[in-house]
Write a protein that holds these residues in place. Sequence first.
Motif, short mmCIF file in Angstrom:
data_model
loop_
_atom_site.label_atom_id
_atom_site.label_comp_id
_atom_site.label_asym_id
_atom_site.label_seq_id
_atom_site.Cartn_x
_atom_site.Cartn_y
_atom_site.Cartn_z
N MET A 201 34.31 40.92 40.42
CA MET A 201 35.67 41.42 40.59
C MET A 201 36.62 40.26 40.31
N GLY A 202 37.91 40.57 40.34
CA GLY A 202 38.91 39.52 40.16
C GLY A 202 39.77 39.38 41.39
N TRP A 203 40.20 38.14 41.70
CA TRP A 203 41.08 37.91 42.84
C TRP A 203 41.92 36.67 42.59
N HIS B 107 40.75 40.64 37.42
CA HIS B 107 39.97 41.84 37.72
C HIS B 107 39.71 42.66 36.45
N SER C 237 45.75 37.98 39.51
CA SER C 237 44.56 38.65 40.04
C SER C 237 44.25 39.90 39.22
N ASN C 238 45.29 40.58 38.74
CA ASN C 238 45.07 41.77 37.92
C ASN C 238 44.36 41.44 36.62
#
Length: 538
Positions: free
Chosen positions: A222-224, A197, A193-194
């Motif tokens: 965004m990232g997830w 994002h 996820s990092n």
Amino acid sequence: MKKIIECVPNFSEGQNETVINAIAEAIGSTTGVTLLDVDPGKSTNRTVYTFVGDEKTVIEGALAGARAARENIDMRAHKGEHPRFGAMDVCPFIPVANVTMEECVEISKTFAKRAAQELNVPFFLYEEASEQAYRKKLPDVRKGEYEALEERLKDPQWAPDFGPSEFVPTWGATATGARMFLIAYNVNLLGTSNQAHRIALDLREAGRGKGQPGKLKDVKGMGWFVDEYNMAQVTVNLNNYKVTPIHVLFEEVKKKADELNIAVAGSEIVGIVPLESLVMAADYYIEKEGLFIYQEEQKVRLAMERLGLNSVAQFNPKEKIIEYIVAQAPDEPLASMTVREFIEEVAARTSAPGGGSASAAMAAMGTGLGAMVAKLTQGVRKFESKESQMQAVIPVLNDLTQSLIPMIDKDTSAFNEYMEGLRMPRNTEAEKVARKVKMQAGLKTAIQVPLETMSLGDKAWDALITTAEHGNPASKSDVQVGAKALETGIWGAFQNVLINMANIEDEDYKAEILAQAQAMEKRSREKFLQVMAILDKI
């Protein structure tokens, strides 16, 4: 082609199923409207409805929803997590197909005016419909929400664009306007996820904050990590797919993923999309890879494959592309007949279908034969040297054939409009004037249709000449028949222009149309002889 406008009204009720269903029923039962989705949120106490229609029916659908909300929602008792200031909180109109943003602006204004008058409630214009910079953005219009609205309406700067300036406690206010289609889109990553994002921060317009903008305009993201897929995602809203198209976002994510040594594993579209957005992606990959694809269905398939749209769930074009969801069988009774039925219908003891419909059919046969020969030449090893010429003409002849087929029915419909005028009463002077106006309008329609047939046929000649020069010599007679059919179709359409022109009283109109038609008919005779001269040498 039919205009398609999307409307996405948000209503301040997401918990009471009776009210939610009443609004859905009101919208969905509107003639000419297709209700695509109803998405209630309990915590937000808000329901988003998505429906489509043409420039007239979409207004009726929005009005039906507004009426139902006026009867069923009382804002004095409303609480919810989402910002809101009215029962019908926001009602945007969105261009999807064959319609401009400017048209959607006018649609939103027409809707606001009618709804404000009928329901006696205030309406504000926002986004493209607003002409004042300080009240364009929805957060600005809705600032302070319902609770601050009563005081705000006392400020002359915040007088509504339509409806009363007085506070209506049960309703509040509504914002309506026009905006671009928003596409919710996720790109799958075999990473964390990092990492997702980090890529999102590099690409989204807001970037990492003040002084650190991202690369792509009109993108929020965004990232997830999605446990269900066991993959990370860069999840974005493309606020304007014409500014940042789907394929641009996908390719930029791939570049960033390469830098991080992680893999992209396809993508997904959340909700529905306009056909154009996928065709744009297909055209990008066609040019990038030097592919020869011209049919719409194949372009959609290419976009699906290159974007990996089947990676986490099946992407069914009939359920995901707006134009396909609302598609209706064309109203083409003549063109849908068998060849035998059509000929027998022409031979029947009726004035229509007649020469105009037959001319359109002949012209379509002409371009169709040209398309056939080009397709039989393209891709054949012995004609590899002719590949570029055939790839250039196939899309032209194929598209013109598809455009000429509907003209078969259009010509008969145009004649019927004139006949309606002829049958109108003429007992009084007013009736005589109305009858004359209707007949003159019918005659102009009866002229415009064969003129359009001529124009479509006229566009085929250069491609047909190229086919004669470079096509498979074994198909010589097919090109000859095609050229003669096209010339005859154009000539026949020209005769229909002339016969309907005789009773037109607008002399300027007659002169302009006659010049256009004569030029195309003359060019048709010349181009036909050119095709014959080329084929005579084979």
